[in-house]
Design an enzyme around this catalytic site. Structure first.
Site, mmCIF file in Angstrom:
data_model
loop_
_atom_site.group_PDB
_atom_site.id
_atom_site.type_symbol
_atom_site.label_atom_id
_atom_site.label_comp_id
_atom_site.label_asym_id
_atom_site.label_seq_id
_atom_site.Cartn_x
_atom_site.Cartn_y
_atom_site.Cartn_z
ATOM 1 N N THR B 181 51.150 27.451 39.727
ATOM 2 C CA THR B 181 51.509 28.632 38.950
ATOM 3 C C THR B 181 52.339 29.405 39.897
ATOM 4 O OG1 THR B 181 49.641 28.778 37.526
ATOM 5 C CG2 THR B 181 50.893 30.756 37.771
ATOM 6 N N THR B 392 37.607 37.150 33.971
ATOM 7 C CA THR B 392 36.606 38.143 33.559
ATOM 8 C C THR B 392 36.794 39.481 34.274
ATOM 9 O OG1 THR B 392 35.167 37.099 35.179
ATOM 10 C CG2 THR B 392 34.838 36.526 32.879
#
Lengths: 392, 392
Positions: B181, B392
């Site tokens: 990424t 999260t």
């Protein structure tokens, strides 16, 4: 569960002080008469000395004693490694008064350190003197390395459960695509040819030990050895009900043991089943399942109870198998998260579910009928802690 | 180091609040005139919407604006993901009054969540209003995710350093065999055709971004885009000294950026160079280097300053490349640990050396002349901590 041993096998353990102090670290499994033997070994090209010796010796189809040790893998130890192992097995054969070609060594532990031969020879004296004084569970304990519990189970088949199959193994780290630093000894009192047993063993290993992965690393020492001494007098022949029962029992036994290995994966907090279906072939399905099961990002996400299914699909995409994004479905514990190209935005529903210890990832590629299952674990800080301090 | 921007490029950043609050998370790189463009993208079959759009648009050979965002990868978002990205790029093109096909989107962040289009559209207003008010370093900061420092550098070539090449990138997790990424924007004021630039870019990426690995995962969003607007008026043509200089400078720039990415690998405490030589082919060498660089057991051992070279040779053995144990040599920071089949038992000498931050593993297979280098990191508890709590 009480463990039943097949007839005619005897066990002993000793403290040789190979690496660990004051614990059992060598074990002997002995058949009162020469047994039929079959084996499956690591596909790593770098094979430990004991693996090379076993591969050669089982060609005869017969074996009578297994000597197992923890604390030292006797791998990458060159010609001296072979000689060291042979000194030990020859000494054991002499003490047991059996054919030295019928002794098979299995080692697990650190790579690249020579065996402390004299210490083990002393251990062999003890093993032989105390033969029959140990139970299978003590053998399982003696071969533990970073395992946190001993791994063994048994199955019985035939009339009056006349035939017993007992499996003892160790696993923990380095559990990988094709077995692991995984030692497994299976003994049975069935009367079966080594060729037929080899066939059953290969099938069972493919569905069990070769379908588990903890860290993707493949060990130099992976060994599954099976001995059949015929003491039950029950003959297993192809195309009989007993043959089917035998294969079924062996599959079950190996799957149970391999699940124990995964559950005890170093630092694991979750047991993850990766099911792939709808692949063009079973091979494709296994490749996708392994890519997902070995992805660090997938494993750390599940450790964190994070419903990051995006990491699952990213792993599907780099598995090397041709897939179509617009056909893929991804389910986690039954909840559809990605439906043929579209995120369902249901990840919130998963937050509670992911706190469970058992996770099932189901990936449907919708391209064919190939399917596969791989068992794995999450990846925790504890895994790193254990493995960053293994030899020191 | 002061960063020099090539002529005719302008930058701006804005706070769109995509995922992070109160930080720059969108950035614009704008060329005052249409530029030649070349790109290299992820080989993951699951490609993010912005990647699909870029791959299609650069076929024209021209582009004028890059819009980059962190916090959301716009991957696995189906047709809506494409439409969302197009809404944003179309709006930007209209605001800038340029050809909408000349706007290229680059996204990084969580997978499978739709872009907050309205928030980004507001950000675009700000980007256009403030165009030219930002420096390249602020663009680098705006695209950071778990990166801990901005990554950019430049090179100059030609008489009076007439040509400047500037590279801005982000990396961190998911850095893998074939990019990561990893977003990278390279801009230059050289006058060069898109075809020639593509050739230079492919070579440079192979030696840099495609030779690094942190966790073996391959992202859905990896993108390297390069724009050349010709503002220096220095023409780069094949078979000239300038062409050589250009290629050399681009290689250096990409290697420097990719080393920054590895150094900032999530939770990394060590920079590891894996050199493989003596392979039959360069491809074999790279395969071996990657197997070693991606081995969890190798990475955790180095994190623990544990001279466990046995894990290195185990990874060599399962790399899939045919090797001969009796020919392999393994060196760590110059110390020979395994010499053609024999352990040298010198690991004690390494304990101090392994506390250093730079580790070089040299593996000589002694089978041919193929060689390769892969850069990687160790694996720490911190990596697990970061990646178990990402969404999260």
């Amino acid at each position: 569960m009480d463990i039943v041993s097949p007839e005619g096998f005897f066990y002993s353990v000793a403290k040789a002080g190979i690496k660990y102090q004051d614990r059992y670290d060598v074990a002997l499994i002995y058949s009162k008469k020469p047994a039929q033997v079959a084996g499956v070994f690591t596909t790593n090209q770098i094979k430990a000395a004991p693996v090379k010796i076993c591969m050669k010796r089982i060609r005869s189809g017969q074996a009578q004693a297994l000597i197992l040790n923890s604390g030292n893998a006797n791998a990458c130890t060159g010609q001296k490694g072979i000689e060291d192992a042979l000194k030990i097995t020859d000494y054991l054969a002499e003490k047991l008064n059996i054919n030295k070609e019928h002794v098979l060594p299995l080692s697990t532990g650190v790579i690249g350190v020579h065996l402390p031969v004299e210490k083990i020879i002393k251990g062999v004296d003890e093993l032989v003197n105390r033969l029959g004084n140990a139970q299978p569970i003590q053998v399982a304990e003696a071969i533990m390395t970073t395992d946190t519990f001993p791994k063994l189970t048994y199955r019985q088949i035939g009339e009056d459960t006349a035939v017993t199959i007992l499996g003892i193994c160790k696993g923990a780290g380095m559990i990988c695509p094709n077995m692991a630093t995984m030692l497994c000894a299976i003994v049975t009192d069935a009367k079966i040819s080594s060729d037929l047993m080899k066939e059953a063993l290969r099938d069972a290993v493919a569905q069990s030990f070769n379908s588990i992965t903890v860290d993707g690393d493949m060990s130099t020492n992976d060994t599954v050895l099976m001995l059949a001494n015929g003491e039950s007098d029950v003959k297993i022949e192809r195309k009989t009900t007993l043959w089917k029962q035998f294969k079924g029992a062996l599959n079950e036994l190996c799957i149970e043991l391999s699940k124990m290995i995964v559950k005890d994966g170093e630092g694991a907090t979750k047991f993850i089943t990766v099911n792939v279906k709808g692949a063009k072939t079973a091979q494709d399905a296994k490749r996708v399942a392994r890519a997902v099961a070995n992805s660090l990002l997938v494993k750390t996400a599940f450790y964190g109870c994070d419903p990051n299914w995006g990491r699952v699909i990213a792993a599907v995409g780099y598995s090397g198998v041709a897939v179509k994004e617009e056909k893929i479905e991804i389910y986690i514990n039954g909840i559809c998260l990605f439906n043929r190209g579209f995120p369902t935005m249901r990840q919130e529903e998963l937050k509670e579910i992911l706190k469970e210890h058992e996770i099932e990832i189901l990936i449907n590629l919708n391209l064919g009928t190939g399917k596969a299952t791989v068992f794995t674990t999450d990846l925790s800080e504890e895994y790193v802690r254990i493995n960053s301090a293994y030899t020191t």
